[in-house]
Design an enzyme around this catalytic site. Structure first.
Site, PDB file in Angstrom:
ATOM      1  NE  ARG A  70      90.283  36.165  16.432  1.00 11.99           N
ATOM      2  CZ  ARG A  70      91.557  36.123  16.034  1.00 11.99           C
ATOM      3  NH1 ARG A  70      91.856  35.919  14.786  1.00 11.99           N
ATOM      4  NH2 ARG A  70      92.515  36.261  16.908  1.00 11.99           N
ATOM      5  NE  ARG A  74      81.928  22.183   5.572  1.00 12.54           N
ATOM      6  CZ  ARG A  74      81.932  23.280   4.811  1.00 12.54           C
ATOM      7  NH1 ARG A  74      81.451  24.407   5.285  1.00 12.54           N
ATOM      8  NH2 ARG A  74      82.391  23.252   3.578  1.00 12.54           N
ATOM      9  NE  ARG A  83      75.233  32.260   1.253  1.00 19.63           N
ATOM     10  CZ  ARG A  83      75.303  31.580   0.120  1.00 19.63           C
ATOM     11  NH1 ARG A  83      75.373  30.288   0.124  1.00 19.63           N
ATOM     12  NH2 ARG A  83      75.280  32.193  -1.034  1.00 19.63           N
ATOM     13  CB  SER A 125      80.208  25.149  -1.909  1.00 18.41           C
ATOM     14  OG  SER A 125      81.451  25.696  -1.559  1.00 18.41           O
ATOM     15  CG  ASP A 168      84.149  23.595  -7.890  1.00 14.41           C
ATOM     16  OD1 ASP A 168      83.720  24.336  -6.991  1.00 14.41           O
ATOM     17  OD2 ASP A 168      85.107  22.824  -7.735  1.00 14.41           O
ATOM     18  NE  ARG A 191      78.771  29.908  -6.026  1.00 17.64           N
ATOM     19  CZ  ARG A 191      79.586  30.329  -6.984  1.00 17.64           C
ATOM     20  NH1 ARG A 191      79.914  29.524  -7.971  1.00 17.64           N
ATOM     21  NH2 ARG A 191      80.078  31.538  -6.965  1.00 17.64           N
ATOM     22  N   GLY A 225      80.523  28.266   6.046  1.00 17.89           N
ATOM     23  CA  GLY A 225      81.889  28.771   6.191  1.00 17.89           C
ATOM     24  C   GLY A 225      81.932  30.286   6.337  1.00 17.89           C
TER      25      GLY A 225
HETATM   26  N1  HPA Z   1      88.307  22.312  -2.634  1.00 14.82           N
HETATM   27  C1  HPA Z   1      88.011  22.534  -1.369  1.00 14.82           C
HETATM   28  N2  HPA Z   1      86.866  23.056  -0.983  1.00 14.82           N
HETATM   29  C2  HPA Z   1      85.967  23.376  -1.923  1.00 14.82           C
HETATM   30  C3  HPA Z   1      86.219  23.163  -3.262  1.00 14.82           C
HETATM   31  C4  HPA Z   1      87.456  22.602  -3.631  1.00 14.82           C
HETATM   32  O1  HPA Z   1      87.740  22.398  -4.811  1.00 14.82           O
HETATM   33  N3  HPA Z   1      85.138  23.586  -3.968  1.00 14.82           N
HETATM   34  C5  HPA Z   1      84.251  24.042  -3.052  1.00 14.82           C
HETATM   35  N4  HPA Z   1      84.743  23.909  -1.822  1.00 14.82           N
END
Ligand code: HPA
Length: 237
Positions: free
Chosen positions: A46, A90, A27, A93, A207, A220, A23
């Protein structure tokens, strides 16, 4: 090869048939600098940085996708339609939605549920199921096995909403066995399917939305390495 498109201006630098899409554009820079040889930058429009290099002698590009389906939709469409990209992977996280998915575990998203209007453009007389490439999925599973990674394979949720007013939605998606939530893959799978190319999303659980656990930035990094070691060899298949 196309010289430029509204959001990508490669200035003569080749884009590889395989593109990894984190994303965050920084990164993408980190991945290129850490894992690839002979790196050249192919995009800075951009600040959505893109780089081409080699992984074990195979050309690979890596480019930021931005957050959300509209953003990954723009970049992946241009890569596939105008730069002949054949594999879009892709790497990102996700928020885990099952108790048995531990922080840092890898999730291979074989299918992507969503809460988006993105699919309405295809005007289908039903609900189409966004699905990853089986070739990439099978190869990713083989890599995960080889590396002894803690991994899960299953359905993920691509959501348009990070801060959802309705705080009951996570439990309902979780009750359907959804492994984790992110914000891009359903669109990526749809665009790839529409153009007959291969797509896959590979994630690390940053998470857990059910248990409330969170990772630290330092932790991470380790999980990130495992995900990248699964994703990079897919360029060669
Ligand atoms: N929501 C959407 N995308 C994410 C989240 C989440 O809680 N955690 C990491 N990417």
């Amino acid at each position: 090869m196309t010289t430029n498109t509204p959001h990508i201006n490669p200035n003569g630098v080749e884009i590889a048939p395989t593109v990894l899409l984190p994303g965050d554009p920084l990164r993408a820079k980190f991945i290129a600098e850490t894992y690839l040889d002979n790196v050249k930058q192919f995009n800075e429009v951009r600040n959505m940085f893109g780089f081409t290099g080699e992984f074990n002698g195979t050309p690979v590009s890596v480019m930021g996708s931005g957050m959300g389906m509209p953003s990954i939709g723009i970049y992946s469409s241009e890569l596939i339609k105008f730069y002949d990209v054949k594999k879009v992977i892709r790497v990102g996280s996700c928020g885990a939605m099952q108790k048995h998915v531990n922080l840092y575990d890898v999730i291979i998203g074989v299918s992507a549920s969503h809460d988006s209007n993105f699919m309405s453009q295809y005007n289908l007389p039903g609900t189409w199921a966004p699905t990853a490439s089986w070739k990439l999925t099978a190869a990713a599973i083989a890599e995960a096995e080889k590396q002894g990674a803690n991994y899960h394979v299953g359905n993920i949720l691509s959501s348009d909403i990070f801060y959802n007013e309705d705080d009951t939605v996570n439990d309902r998606w979780a009750s359907m066995g959804v492994l984790g939530v992110e914000m891009e893959s359903a669109a990526l799978y749809a665009i790839a399917a529409r153009h007959g190319v291969d797509a896959l999303g590979i994630f690390t659980a940053s998470d857990n939305l059910i248990t409330g656990e969170r990772t630290t930035a330092a932790e991470r990094q380790t999980a990130f390495t495992s995900m990248m070691e699964i994703a990079l060899p897919l360029a060669a298949i």
